[in-house]
Scaffold this motif. Structure first.
Motif, PDB file in Angstrom:
ATOM      1  N   CYS A 152       0.853  -1.189   0.000  1.00  0.00           N
ATOM      2  CA  CYS A 152       0.000   0.000   0.000  1.00  0.00           C
ATOM      3  C   CYS A 152       0.887   1.237   0.000  1.00  0.00           C
ATOM      4  N   THR A 195       0.759   3.567   1.978  1.00  0.00           N
ATOM      5  CA  THR A 195       1.151   3.804   3.371  1.00  0.00           C
ATOM      6  C   THR A 195       2.400   2.984   3.714  1.00  0.00           C
ATOM      7  N   HIS A 240      -0.498  -4.685   5.590  1.00  0.00           N
ATOM      8  CA  HIS A 240      -1.817  -4.759   6.231  1.00  0.00           C
ATOM      9  C   HIS A 240      -2.925  -5.149   5.265  1.00  0.00           C
ATOM     10  N   GLU A 241      -2.556  -5.515   4.023  1.00  0.00           N
ATOM     11  CA  GLU A 241      -3.578  -5.943   3.058  1.00  0.00           C
ATOM     12  C   GLU A 241      -3.262  -7.394   2.742  1.00  0.00           C
ATOM     13  N   GLU A 252      -9.232  -4.836   1.815  1.00  0.00           N
ATOM     14  CA  GLU A 252      -8.854  -3.796   2.791  1.00  0.00           C
ATOM     15  C   GLU A 252      -8.790  -2.404   2.153  1.00  0.00           C
TER      16      GLU A 252
HETATM   17 ZN   LIG Z   1      -3.402   0.369   2.951  1.00  0.00          ZN
END
Ligand SMILES: [Zn+2]
Ligand SMILES: [Zn+2]
Length: 345
Positions: A37, A39, A60-61, A150
């Motif tokens: 991502c 981020t 986090h995905e 996500e």
């Molecule tokens: Zn993300």
């Protein structure tokens, strides 16, 4: 197990670490696909440090198969294909109690407080299972699509904050993976016209393929003139900032119709400082808002869209790399050449 270990800003590399040991109330996920991502890129290069631990594993995905189940866990079994909503709200802070669990003041997240998806195995803690953050997927949903539930859920939150609806003209600034999801969501909720501004040609081509009515290269064309032409000089109803460049906020605000809404969806690098002519907002009664993460309700809706085939995520996936090739994956993301880049074990 293999994992990408983040030791500090600009200091990360694939390596070996101990496989997580689950407790009686946890589950262990065998990671199959994890997406990088924007981020993550900001964390890796050190422009985002809030909530980031060193050393840790980010990502986090993610989507995978359950490979171990604690003895007190009843709702899941080994072999289940699951996607993970990584953000776990506390359910008791002011934000949570006033309907903004996405902005929870005590949030914990997999990929931040808990080690994340750029690893062969990911421990899914009890608190995530209890919060309903583990979502079973049918066999026909691919691991790639599962991982992208996500970011899609974040876009659904942004869509709701923007209030996009029937007959709106929408401007999406930036046709990266997020912009391309916003484009599709805007169409789904009944927008009349979606205009996408994006300097990279391959991304403009994707935007056209995914239903953009007009694509603009802001480095060669005059976006303001095009917006004026398309809206009879009124400006667009909704603007989604899907790229975190503070320097273009001021010029973008001027493209909004009186009473319209500008959603600052993307995270902005560094402090995100920008000089803006605030009278643009004042005299035109422009609503400017933000969007952070997602509510579990958004995540479930995103999962539902993916399960029912209502959104095209496959077009957004351009590259897949092994954990060991993480550096190459990072470079591709940074170059803007790739859209969603997947990591697999
Ligand atoms: Zn993300
Ligand atoms: Zn909270």
């Amino acid at each position: 197990m293999k994992a990408v270990i983040l030791s500090g800003p600009n200091n990360f590399a694939p390596g070996e670490m101990e496989k997580p040991h689950i407790g009686d109330n946890d589950i262990l996920l065998e990671m199959k696909k994890a997406a990088i991502c924007g981020t993550d890129i900001r964390i890796l290069e050190g422009t985002k440090t809030k909530g980031v631990r060193y050393p840790s594993v980010i990502g986090h995905e993610m989507c995978g198969l359950i490979c171990e189940v604690g003895k007190n866990v009843n709702e899941f079994k080994v072999g289940d294909k699951v996607a993970i909503a990584n953000v776990i709200p506390c359910n008791s802070c002011h934000s949570c109690l006033t309907g903004r669990e996405n902005a929870c003041m005590n949030r914990k997240a997999i990929g931040y407080e808990f080690d994340g998806g750029f690893a062969e195995y990911v421990l899914i803690p009890e608190i995530a299972i209890e919060s309903g953050n583990v979502v079973k997927l049918p066999e026909y949903v691919s691991f790639e699509e599962g991982a992208l539930i996500e970011p899609l859920s974040c876009c659904i939150r942004g869509l709701k904050n923007a209030g996009t609806g029937f007959n709106d003209t929408v401007l999406i600034v930036g046709a990266g993976p997020i912009g391309l999801m916003h484009l599709q969501l805007s169409k789904i909720v009944g927008s009349k016209q979606v205009i996408v501004s994006e300097p990279i040609e391959s991304r403009r081509v994707k935007a056209e393929k995914l239903g953009a009515d007009i694509v603009v290269d802001p480095t060669k064309e005059n976006l303001e003139e095009i917006i004026n032409r398309e809206t009879n000089g009124l400006g667009v109803d909704i603007i989604i900032m899907a790229i975190g460049v503070p320097a273009i906020i001021n010029s973008t605000l001027k493209l909004c119709k009186k009473g319209g809404t500008v959603n600052l969806f993307a995270g902005f690098a560094g402090k995100g400082e920008s000089t803006i002519e605030v009278n643009t907002i004042h005299y035109n009664e422009i609503n400017v808002n933000g969007s952070t993460a997602y509510k579990r309700e958004d995540y479930l809706q995103a999962a539902d869209m993916v399960i029912s085939g209502k959104i095209n995520l496959k077009e957004i996936i351009t590259h897949t790399y092994k954990l060991e090739e993480f550096q190459d994956a990072y470079e591709v993301c940074k170059s803007g050449e790739g859209l969603k880049v997947m990591i697999e074990p």
